[in-house]
Scaffold this motif. Structure first.
Motif, PDB file in Angstrom:
ATOM      1  N   ARG A 213      24.493  18.001   4.756  1.00 53.93           N
ATOM      2  CA  ARG A 213      24.261  17.941   3.310  1.00 53.93           C
ATOM      3  C   ARG A 213      23.054  18.814   2.973  1.00 53.93           C
ATOM      4  NH1 ARG A 213      28.565  16.282   4.031  1.00 53.93           N
ATOM      5  NH2 ARG A 213      29.480  14.265   3.536  1.00 53.93           N
ATOM      6  N   ASP A 214      23.023  19.267   1.697  1.00 53.43           N
ATOM      7  CA  ASP A 214      21.939  20.129   1.209  1.00 53.43           C
ATOM      8  C   ASP A 214      21.102  19.265   0.269  1.00 53.43           C
ATOM      9  OD1 ASP A 214      20.376  21.994  -0.131  1.00 53.43           O
ATOM     10  OD2 ASP A 214      22.055  23.122  -0.956  1.00 53.43           O
ATOM     11  N   TRP A 215      19.902  18.834   0.688  1.00 51.58           N
ATOM     12  CA  TRP A 215      19.161  17.793  -0.035  1.00 51.58           C
ATOM     13  C   TRP A 215      18.202  18.360  -1.076  1.00 51.58           C
ATOM     14  CZ3 TRP A 215      20.491  12.792   0.402  1.00 51.58           C
ATOM     15  CH2 TRP A 215      21.298  12.450   1.489  1.00 51.58           C
ATOM     16  N   LEU A 216      18.223  17.765  -2.261  1.00 51.47           N
ATOM     17  CA  LEU A 216      17.346  18.194  -3.363  1.00 51.47           C
ATOM     18  C   LEU A 216      16.527  16.991  -3.848  1.00 51.47           C
ATOM     19  CD1 LEU A 216      16.686  20.510  -5.454  1.00 51.47           C
ATOM     20  CD2 LEU A 216      18.373  19.422  -6.948  1.00 51.47           C
ATOM     21  N   TYR A 217      15.213  17.197  -4.032  1.00 54.06           N
ATOM     22  CA  TYR A 217      14.355  16.127  -4.543  1.00 54.06           C
ATOM     23  C   TYR A 217      14.745  15.832  -5.999  1.00 54.06           C
ATOM     24  CZ  TYR A 217      10.187  13.245  -5.036  1.00 54.06           C
ATOM     25  OH  TYR A 217       9.335  12.191  -5.237  1.00 54.06           O
ATOM     26  N   VAL A 218      14.807  14.553  -6.340  1.00 53.55           N
ATOM     27  CA  VAL A 218      15.387  14.148  -7.622  1.00 53.55           C
ATOM     28  C   VAL A 218      14.657  14.757  -8.828  1.00 53.55           C
ATOM     29  CG1 VAL A 218      14.077  11.971  -7.732  1.00 53.55           C
ATOM     30  CG2 VAL A 218      16.293  12.156  -8.902  1.00 53.55           C
ATOM     31  N   ASP A 219      13.332  14.915  -8.750  1.00 48.98           N
ATOM     32  CA  ASP A 219      12.610  15.486  -9.898  1.00 48.98           C
ATOM     33  C   ASP A 219      12.987  16.951 -10.111  1.00 48.98           C
ATOM     34  OD1 ASP A 219      11.425  13.068 -10.290  1.00 48.98           O
ATOM     35  OD2 ASP A 219       9.471  13.635  -9.475  1.00 48.98           O
ATOM     36  N   ASP A 220      13.365  17.631  -9.026  1.00 45.90           N
ATOM     37  CA  ASP A 220      13.815  19.021  -9.178  1.00 45.90           C
ATOM     38  C   ASP A 220      15.184  19.066  -9.866  1.00 45.90           C
ATOM     39  OD1 ASP A 220      11.612  20.397  -8.166  1.00 45.90           O
ATOM     40  OD2 ASP A 220      12.253  20.099  -6.104  1.00 45.90           O
ATOM     41  N   HIS A 221      16.043  18.084  -9.569  1.00 40.76           N
ATOM     42  CA  HIS A 221      17.319  18.013 -10.289  1.00 40.76           C
ATOM     43  C   HIS A 221      17.057  17.752 -11.779  1.00 40.76           C
ATOM     44  CE1 HIS A 221      21.659  16.182 -10.507  1.00 40.76           C
ATOM     45  NE2 HIS A 221      21.563  17.301 -11.175  1.00 40.76           N
ATOM     46  N   ALA A 222      16.134  16.828 -12.060  1.00 39.29           N
ATOM     47  CA  ALA A 222      15.824  16.505 -13.464  1.00 39.29           C
ATOM     48  C   ALA A 222      15.337  17.749 -14.207  1.00 39.29           C
ATOM     49  CB  ALA A 222      14.778  15.391 -13.525  1.00 39.29           C
ATOM     50  N   SER A 223      14.484  18.549 -13.566  1.00 36.11           N
ATOM     51  CA  SER A 223      13.979  19.736 -14.279  1.00 36.11           C
ATOM     52  C   SER A 223      15.097  20.756 -14.484  1.00 36.11           C
ATOM     53  CB  SER A 223      12.766  20.347 -13.568  1.00 36.11           C
ATOM     54  OG  SER A 223      13.153  20.960 -12.375  1.00 36.11           O
ATOM     55  N   ALA A 224      16.043  20.824 -13.542  1.00 39.23           N
ATOM     56  CA  ALA A 224      17.188  21.726 -13.720  1.00 39.23           C
ATOM     57  C   ALA A 224      18.054  21.268 -14.907  1.00 39.23           C
ATOM     58  CB  ALA A 224      18.031  21.767 -12.446  1.00 39.23           C
ATOM     59  N   LEU A 225      18.226  19.957 -15.046  1.00 36.81           N
ATOM     60  CA  LEU A 225      19.062  19.451 -16.148  1.00 36.81           C
ATOM     61  C   LEU A 225      18.383  19.670 -17.500  1.00 36.81           C
ATOM     62  CD1 LEU A 225      20.450  16.198 -14.472  1.00 36.81           C
ATOM     63  CD2 LEU A 225      21.582  18.418 -14.766  1.00 36.81           C
ATOM     64  N   LEU A 226      17.062  19.564 -17.539  1.00 39.31           N
ATOM     65  CA  LEU A 226      16.351  19.869 -18.795  1.00 39.31           C
ATOM     66  C   LEU A 226      16.477  21.356 -19.118  1.00 39.31           C
ATOM     67  CD1 LEU A 226      13.042  17.814 -18.940  1.00 39.31           C
ATOM     68  CD2 LEU A 226      15.168  17.484 -20.205  1.00 39.31           C
ATOM     69  N   ALA A 227      16.385  22.197 -18.085  1.00 37.61           N
ATOM     70  CA  ALA A 227      16.565  23.645 -18.313  1.00 37.61           C
ATOM     71  C   ALA A 227      17.966  23.905 -18.864  1.00 37.61           C
ATOM     72  CB  ALA A 227      16.338  24.422 -17.015  1.00 37.61           C
ATOM     73  N   ALA A 228      18.963  23.196 -18.333  1.00 40.89           N
ATOM     74  CA  ALA A 228      20.346  23.367 -18.805  1.00 40.89           C
ATOM     75  C   ALA A 228      20.470  22.917 -20.265  1.00 40.89           C
ATOM     76  CB  ALA A 228      21.308  22.595 -17.912  1.00 40.89           C
ATOM     77  N   ALA A 229      19.785  21.811 -20.619  1.00 40.12           N
ATOM     78  CA  ALA A 229      19.845  21.315 -22.005  1.00 40.12           C
ATOM     79  C   ALA A 229      19.127  22.272 -22.953  1.00 40.12           C
ATOM     80  CB  ALA A 229      19.226  19.918 -22.086  1.00 40.12           C
ATOM     81  N   GLU A 230      18.013  22.829 -22.500  1.00 41.18           N
ATOM     82  CA  GLU A 230      17.193  23.668 -23.391  1.00 41.18           C
ATOM     83  C   GLU A 230      17.732  25.108 -23.479  1.00 41.18           C
ATOM     84  OE1 GLU A 230      13.114  21.159 -22.271  1.00 41.18           O
ATOM     85  OE2 GLU A 230      13.435  23.142 -21.418  1.00 41.18           O
ATOM     86  N   ARG A 231      18.167  25.652 -22.316  1.00 47.93           N
ATOM     87  CA  ARG A 231      18.463  27.095 -22.266  1.00 47.93           C
ATOM     88  C   ARG A 231      19.852  27.426 -21.709  1.00 47.93           C
ATOM     89  NH1 ARG A 231      13.674  26.204 -19.904  1.00 47.93           N
ATOM     90  NH2 ARG A 231      14.183  26.855 -17.787  1.00 47.93           N
ATOM     91  N   GLY A 232      20.594  26.402 -21.246  1.00 40.70           N
ATOM     92  CA  GLY A 232      21.906  26.661 -20.645  1.00 40.70           C
ATOM     93  C   GLY A 232      22.859  27.292 -21.651  1.00 40.70           C
ATOM     94  N   VAL A 233      23.676  28.203 -21.175  1.00 42.79           N
ATOM     95  CA  VAL A 233      24.595  28.921 -22.064  1.00 42.79           C
ATOM     96  C   VAL A 233      25.918  28.142 -22.136  1.00 42.79           C
ATOM     97  CG1 VAL A 233      25.837  31.089 -22.416  1.00 42.79           C
ATOM     98  CG2 VAL A 233      23.513  31.117 -21.454  1.00 42.79           C
ATOM     99  N   PRO A 234      26.355  27.766 -23.363  1.00 40.44           N
ATOM    100  CA  PRO A 234      27.606  27.014 -23.489  1.00 40.44           C
ATOM    101  C   PRO A 234      28.760  27.713 -22.769  1.00 40.44           C
ATOM    102  CG  PRO A 234      26.452  27.032 -25.578  1.00 40.44           C
ATOM    103  CD  PRO A 234      25.684  27.937 -24.655  1.00 40.44           C
ATOM    104  N   GLY A 235      29.565  26.907 -22.087  1.00 42.78           N
ATOM    105  CA  GLY A 235      30.708  27.446 -21.355  1.00 42.78           C
ATOM    106  C   GLY A 235      30.370  27.805 -19.916  1.00 42.78           C
ATOM    107  N   GLN A 236      29.067  27.778 -19.559  1.00 42.44           N
ATOM    108  CA  GLN A 236      28.672  28.180 -18.204  1.00 42.44           C
ATOM    109  C   GLN A 236      28.554  26.972 -17.268  1.00 42.44           C
ATOM    110  OE1 GLN A 236      28.279  31.474 -17.143  1.00 42.44           O
ATOM    111  NE2 GLN A 236      29.253  31.765 -19.130  1.00 42.44           N
ATOM    112  N   THR A 237      28.694  27.289 -15.986  1.00 40.12           N
ATOM    113  CA  THR A 237      28.499  26.298 -14.926  1.00 40.12           C
ATOM    114  C   THR A 237      27.322  26.743 -14.070  1.00 40.12           C
ATOM    115  OG1 THR A 237      30.834  25.725 -14.808  1.00 40.12           O
ATOM    116  CG2 THR A 237      29.547  25.326 -12.828  1.00 40.12           C
TER     117      THR A 237
END
Ligand SMILES: NC(=O)c1ccc[n+]([C@@H]2O[C@H](COP(=O)([O-])OP(=O)(O)OC[C@H]3O[C@@H](n4cnc5c(N)ncnc54)[C@H](O)[C@@H]3O)[C@@H](O)[C@H]2O)c1
Length: 343
Positions: A213-237
Motif C-alpha cells: 500500500r502507498d500510505w498518506l498522512y491524513v492531514d496531507d489528504h485533508a489539505s489536498a481535498l481543500l485544494a480540490a475544493a478551492e482550486r480544482g477544475v470541474p470535470g477533473q480527477t
C-alpha cells in the motif's frame, strides 16, 4: 467558503473539518454517526463559531434537503461512506445504499442548489491492483474494482462524473491511497497493529504480509481535498498519494520498532507478537499512486514524511487510550470479512 462536509465525524472527514476551519472556511458537518462516526473526533472545533453539526443520514433525501435549504452551502466535500473492505465482504447492502444511493441524493441536491464545487472523495481501490512492475495508478487508469467496497465507490465515481457531464455540476473527483493518522477507527491495519501490540496480543497480518500500500498522512489528504475544493477544475480527477509504498509486514515491523523505543515491553520485542492469519478473500496485491497532476496543477504536496507521520500516529494512540479503549471493548478490532464458509 461555506462548505458542507459529509462524514465529518469520521477519520478523514474530521481532519478535513479541522483543516477547513483553520483555513477560515465555515463548515456544516453532516454525519449520521454510524459505528465509525464519533462526535469526539470534532472536539477541537466544536466551539468554533464557523462550525455546525447535523446528525443526518445521506440516504434520507428529505432531511438532506432541509440542510441544503437552511445552510445554503457554496461547496460540498463528500466523504460519508461505509469504508471498510472487510465489512463490505460480510454485508455489502449498506455499502450500496450509502456509497451509491446516498451520493446520488447529494448530487441531486447540489444540482438543485447550484453549488459551485462538489468534491467527491474516492479511493485508489477503484483501479483494482498492480503487478510488482506496473506503473502507479493515474487519473486515466481504467476502473477494475475487486471488493464490494471498491465497486460501490467506483459506481459513485461514475455517478459524480455523470452529473458533471449531463447536468454541468462542477464535480471534482479525487482518488486517494491508504490514509493513516490520529482518530482512525481501530478496525484498520495501523490502529489494529498498535493496539494489539500494546495489549500484548497476537498482531494479525493477512496472508504472507506482502501486500503493498502507498500510505498518506491524513492531514496531507485533508489539505489536498481543500485544494480540490478551492482550486480544482470541474470535470477533473486528481489522484492523491505520497509515493511511500510499504508491504503490510514491513509496516507492522516499523510500528513495533517505534513502540520498542517509546514503550518497551517487559520482555521481548513487539514484533514477536506478529502472526500470519488467513488472507482476505480477493485481497488486492499492490496499490501505488502517481500524484503528479495534483502537484503540478493545484500546487499540492504531501508535507509529512512517513517516519515522522508514523511516529506522530503512535504518539497519538499512546496518549489517547480513552478514545480507543471503549471502541475496542465494543469489539472494534474483531476479525471480519472472511466470506463465511471459506475462511
Ligand atoms: N481511509 C482511507 O484510507 C481512505 C482512502 C481513500 C479514500 N477514502 C474515502 O474517504 C472517505 C472517508 O473515509 P474514512 O476512512 O474517514 O471513513 P470512516 O469510516 O472513518 O468515516 C466515515 C464517516 O461517514 C459517516 N457515515 C457513514 N454512512 C453515513 C450516512 N449514510 N450518512 C451520513 N454519514 C455517514 C460515518 O458515521 C463516519 O463518520 C470515504 O468516502 C472513503 O471511501 C478513505
Amino acid at each position: 467558503m461555506k462548505i458542507l462536509v459529509t462524514g465529518g465525524a469520521g477519520f478523514i472527514g474530521s481532519a478535513v473539518v479541522r483543516a477547513a476551519i483553520k483555513a477560515g472556511h465555515s463548515v456544516m458537518n453532516i454525519d449520521c454517526l454510524t459505528y465509525a462516526g464519533n462526535k469526539a473526533n470534532n472536539a477541537d472545533v466544536a466551539g468554533h463559531k464557523g462550525y455546525s453539526f447535523a446528525q443526518v443520514d445521506i440516504c434520507d433525501a428529505g432531511a438532506l434537503a432541509r440542510v441544503f435549504e437552511t445552510y445554503a452551502p457554496e461547496a460540498v466535500i463528500h466523504l460519508a461512506a461505509e469504508s471498510h473492505v472487510d465489512r463490505s465482504i460480510d454485508g455489502p447492502d449498506v455499502f450500496i445504499q450509502t456509497n451509491i444511493a446516498g451520493t446520488v441524493n447529494l448530487l441531486q441536491l447540489s444540482k438543485a442548489h447550484e453549488i459551485s464545487k462538489f468534491v467527491h472523495v474516492s479511493t485508489d481501490e477503484v483501479y483494482g491492483d498492480l503487478g510488482p512492475h506496473d506503473p502507479p495508478f493515474h487519473p486515466g487508469t481504467a476502473y477494475d474494482p475487486h471488493s464490494p467496497y471498491a465497486a460501490s465507490k467506483a459506481a459513485s465515481d461514475h455517478m459524480a462524473r455523470a452529473w458533471h457531464r449531463t447536468y454541468g455540476l462542477p464535480v471534482v473527483v479525487t482518488n486517494c491511497s491508504n490514509n493513516y493518522g490520529p482518530y482512525q477507527y481501530p478496525e484498520k491495519l495501523i490502529p489494529v497493529t498498535l493496539i494489539k501490540a500494546l495489549a500484548g496480543e497476537p498482531i494479525p497480518i493477512y496472508g504472507a504480509g506482502d501486500n503493498i500500500r502507498d500510505w498518506l498522512y491524513v492531514d496531507d489528504h485533508a489539505s489536498a481535498l481543500l485544494a480540490a475544493a478551492e482550486r480544482g477544475v470541474p470535470g477533473q480527477t486528481y489522484c492523491i498519494g505520497a509515493s511511500r509504498e510499504q508491504t503490510n509486514l514491513n509496516l507492522a515491523r516499523k510500528i513495533c520498532r517505534i513502540l520498542d523505543a517509546k514503550r518497551p515491553r517487559a520482555s521481548g520485542a513487539y514484533a514477536d507478537l506478529i502472526r500470519f492469519v488467513t488472507d482476505r478473500p480477493g485481497h488486492d496485491r499492490r496499490y501505488a499512486i502517481d500524484s503528479s497532476k495534483i502537484e503540478t496543477e493545484l500546487g499540492w504536496r504531501p508535507q509529512t514524511g512517513f517516519e515522522n507521520g508514523l511516529s506522530k500516529t503512535v504518539d497519538w494512540y499512546l496518549a489517547n487510550q480513552d478514545w480507543w479503549q471503549p471502541l475496542i471493548d465494543a469489539g472494534a478490532a474483531a476479525r471480519q470479512g472472511q466470506a463465511a464458509g471459506k475462511g
